[in-house]
Scaffold this motif. Structure first.
Motif, PDB file in Angstrom:
ATOM      1  N   SER A 188       2.413  13.664  -2.106  1.00 48.48           N
ATOM      2  CA  SER A 188       3.245  14.688  -1.479  1.00 48.48           C
ATOM      3  C   SER A 188       3.534  14.366  -0.016  1.00 48.48           C
ATOM      4  O   SER A 188       4.562  14.787   0.529  1.00 48.48           O
ATOM      5  CB  SER A 188       2.573  16.054  -1.591  1.00 48.48           C
ATOM      6  OG  SER A 188       1.332  16.064  -0.910  1.00 48.48           O
ATOM      7  N   LEU A 189       2.638  13.638   0.629  1.00 53.96           N
ATOM      8  CA  LEU A 189       2.841  13.192   2.004  1.00 53.96           C
ATOM      9  C   LEU A 189       2.286  11.790   2.151  1.00 53.96           C
ATOM     10  O   LEU A 189       1.118  11.548   1.825  1.00 53.96           O
ATOM     11  CB  LEU A 189       2.144  14.133   2.998  1.00 53.96           C
ATOM     12  CG  LEU A 189       2.162  13.711   4.469  1.00 53.96           C
ATOM     13  CD1 LEU A 189       3.590  13.667   5.014  1.00 53.96           C
ATOM     14  CD2 LEU A 189       1.295  14.649   5.318  1.00 53.96           C
ATOM     15  N   VAL A 190       3.120  10.868   2.624  1.00 52.79           N
ATOM     16  CA  VAL A 190       2.692   9.492   2.875  1.00 52.79           C
ATOM     17  C   VAL A 190       2.922   9.183   4.347  1.00 52.79           C
ATOM     18  O   VAL A 190       4.063   9.218   4.837  1.00 52.79           O
ATOM     19  CB  VAL A 190       3.467   8.474   2.008  1.00 52.79           C
ATOM     20  CG1 VAL A 190       3.007   7.049   2.331  1.00 52.79           C
ATOM     21  CG2 VAL A 190       3.281   8.777   0.528  1.00 52.79           C
ATOM     22  N   GLY A 216       0.801  -1.214   0.000  1.00 51.48           N
ATOM     23  CA  GLY A 216       0.000   0.000   0.000  1.00 51.48           C
ATOM     24  C   GLY A 216       0.830   1.258   0.000  1.00 51.48           C
ATOM     25  O   GLY A 216       0.531   2.222  -0.711  1.00 51.48           O
ATOM     26  N   ALA A 217       1.905   1.264   0.796  1.00 57.35           N
ATOM     27  CA  ALA A 217       2.760   2.453   0.848  1.00 57.35           C
ATOM     28  C   ALA A 217       3.451   2.693  -0.485  1.00 57.35           C
ATOM     29  O   ALA A 217       3.559   3.838  -0.946  1.00 57.35           O
ATOM     30  CB  ALA A 217       3.785   2.300   1.966  1.00 57.35           C
ATOM     31  N   LEU A 218       3.909   1.638  -1.118  1.00 57.32           N
ATOM     32  CA  LEU A 218       4.576   1.789  -2.407  1.00 57.32           C
ATOM     33  C   LEU A 218       3.599   2.227  -3.500  1.00 57.32           C
ATOM     34  O   LEU A 218       3.985   2.898  -4.455  1.00 57.32           O
ATOM     35  CB  LEU A 218       5.268   0.487  -2.787  1.00 57.32           C
ATOM     36  CG  LEU A 218       6.493   0.144  -1.917  1.00 57.32           C
ATOM     37  CD1 LEU A 218       6.921  -1.299  -2.143  1.00 57.32           C
ATOM     38  CD2 LEU A 218       7.642   1.092  -2.185  1.00 57.32           C
ATOM     39  N   LEU A 223      14.641   4.423  -3.158  1.00 58.44           N
ATOM     40  CA  LEU A 223      13.917   3.526  -2.259  1.00 58.44           C
ATOM     41  C   LEU A 223      12.863   4.302  -1.484  1.00 58.44           C
ATOM     42  O   LEU A 223      12.980   5.516  -1.303  1.00 58.44           O
ATOM     43  CB  LEU A 223      14.896   2.873  -1.277  1.00 58.44           C
ATOM     44  CG  LEU A 223      15.986   1.986  -1.875  1.00 58.44           C
ATOM     45  CD1 LEU A 223      16.971   1.567  -0.795  1.00 58.44           C
ATOM     46  CD2 LEU A 223      15.380   0.763  -2.557  1.00 58.44           C
ATOM     47  N   MET A 224      11.813   3.606  -1.015  1.00 59.50           N
ATOM     48  CA  MET A 224      10.797   4.230  -0.166  1.00 59.50           C
ATOM     49  C   MET A 224      11.186   3.948   1.281  1.00 59.50           C
ATOM     50  O   MET A 224      11.253   2.786   1.702  1.00 59.50           O
ATOM     51  CB  MET A 224       9.416   3.653  -0.491  1.00 59.50           C
ATOM     52  CG  MET A 224       8.259   4.478   0.039  1.00 59.50           C
ATOM     53  SD  MET A 224       8.174   6.108  -0.746  1.00 59.50           S
ATOM     54  CE  MET A 224       6.551   6.655  -0.183  1.00 59.50           C
ATOM     55  N   VAL A 241       6.478   8.689   8.617  1.00 59.63           N
ATOM     56  CA  VAL A 241       6.404   9.320   7.294  1.00 59.63           C
ATOM     57  C   VAL A 241       7.303   8.561   6.327  1.00 59.63           C
ATOM     58  O   VAL A 241       8.477   8.310   6.619  1.00 59.63           O
ATOM     59  CB  VAL A 241       6.845  10.792   7.363  1.00 59.63           C
ATOM     60  CG1 VAL A 241       6.827  11.421   5.972  1.00 59.63           C
ATOM     61  CG2 VAL A 241       5.947  11.575   8.317  1.00 59.63           C
ATOM     62  N   ALA A 242       6.746   8.192   5.173  1.00 60.63           N
ATOM     63  CA  ALA A 242       7.511   7.498   4.134  1.00 60.63           C
ATOM     64  C   ALA A 242       7.798   8.454   2.991  1.00 60.63           C
ATOM     65  O   ALA A 242       6.914   9.203   2.560  1.00 60.63           O
ATOM     66  CB  ALA A 242       6.747   6.281   3.616  1.00 60.63           C
TER      67      ALA A 242
END
Length: 224
Positions: A109-111, A101-103, A216-217, A209-210
């Motif tokens: 702009s903000l994860v 999901g994060a990827l 890389l994430m 925060v990612a």
């Protein structure tokens, strides 16, 4: 605050602000990793990539869902992770839902990556972005995971109503399919305390925060 709650497969455009929720267990585990001293968490695309990243970073440890496997140092369990000494280490994490999901929203702009243990810290950041639309990514069960949806809805409410009571949201998570599978031993790599640890509200004072770093994430703790 305009909010949407979507599964990973429902993401058809890049959101401005994304909150990726995985309660049981990826982002509860990530929070515990930071509490145990991890410097950063690299979110890997695949198991092979996780091992390749670990190989390039001698101080890194690799973490995955399920039972232990060659090359991996940790499993995706807060109960098992809480005894690990991760001081200054890089953790490379690959899970079935949370990291995916994060990827999927890495261009936002903000994860923020979230679970109940960092709910208030996450809501605090969202209060500063009240003018932005927020997409909550419900990662489990193709967007239907009750524990993730309950947590997402709680954080969304908490961002606009600081006095929101968490009791009902936590109850929904406790009665979820994921909680039942953990309790029944259907999922592997489990500690008996995992459910309780996943339902500890605001255990940690930081959000997570990612953001992209060197292709890389990378997930890092963030305290306001």
């Amino acid at each position: 605050m305009d909010t949407r709650f979507l599964g990973i497969a429902d993401l058809v455009e890049t959101p401005s602000v994304a909150v990726v929720v995985d309660v049981m267990r990826a982002f509860t585990v990530a929070a515990w990793a930071f509490a145990q001293g991890a410097e950063k968490i690299v979110l890997a695309e695949s198991l092979d990539e996780a091992l390749a990243i670990k190989a390039r970073h001698p101080n890194a440890v690799a973490l995955k869902d399920g039972p232990p496997a060659p090359g991996f140092d940790l499993v995706n369990s807060p109960g098992l992770l809480r005894s690990a000494d991760l001081g200054g280490r890089t953790v490379v994490q690959k899970t079935t839902a949370g990291t995916v999901g994060a990827l999927a929203v890495k261009e936002a702009s903000l994860v923020l990556c979230a679970s109940f243990v960092v709910a208030e810290a996450t809501a605090r950041i969202l209060r500063t972005r009240a003018g932005d639309g927020v997409t909550f990514v419900v990662t489990g069960e193709d967007g239907q995971a009750e524990e993730d949806l309950a947590c997402a809805q709680y954080i969304a409410r908490r961002a606009v109503e600081a006095g929101t009571d968490a009791t009902g949201f936590l109850h929904r998570a406790a009665e979820s399919r994921a909680a039942a599978e953990l309790a029944q031993g259907i999922r592997q790599g489990v500690h008996p305390d995992d459910i309780a640890l996943c339902l500890e509200l605001d255990r940690f004072p930081f959000a997570m925060v990612a953001s992209p770093e060197d292709s890389l994430m990378v997930l890092r703790p963030y305290a306001m």
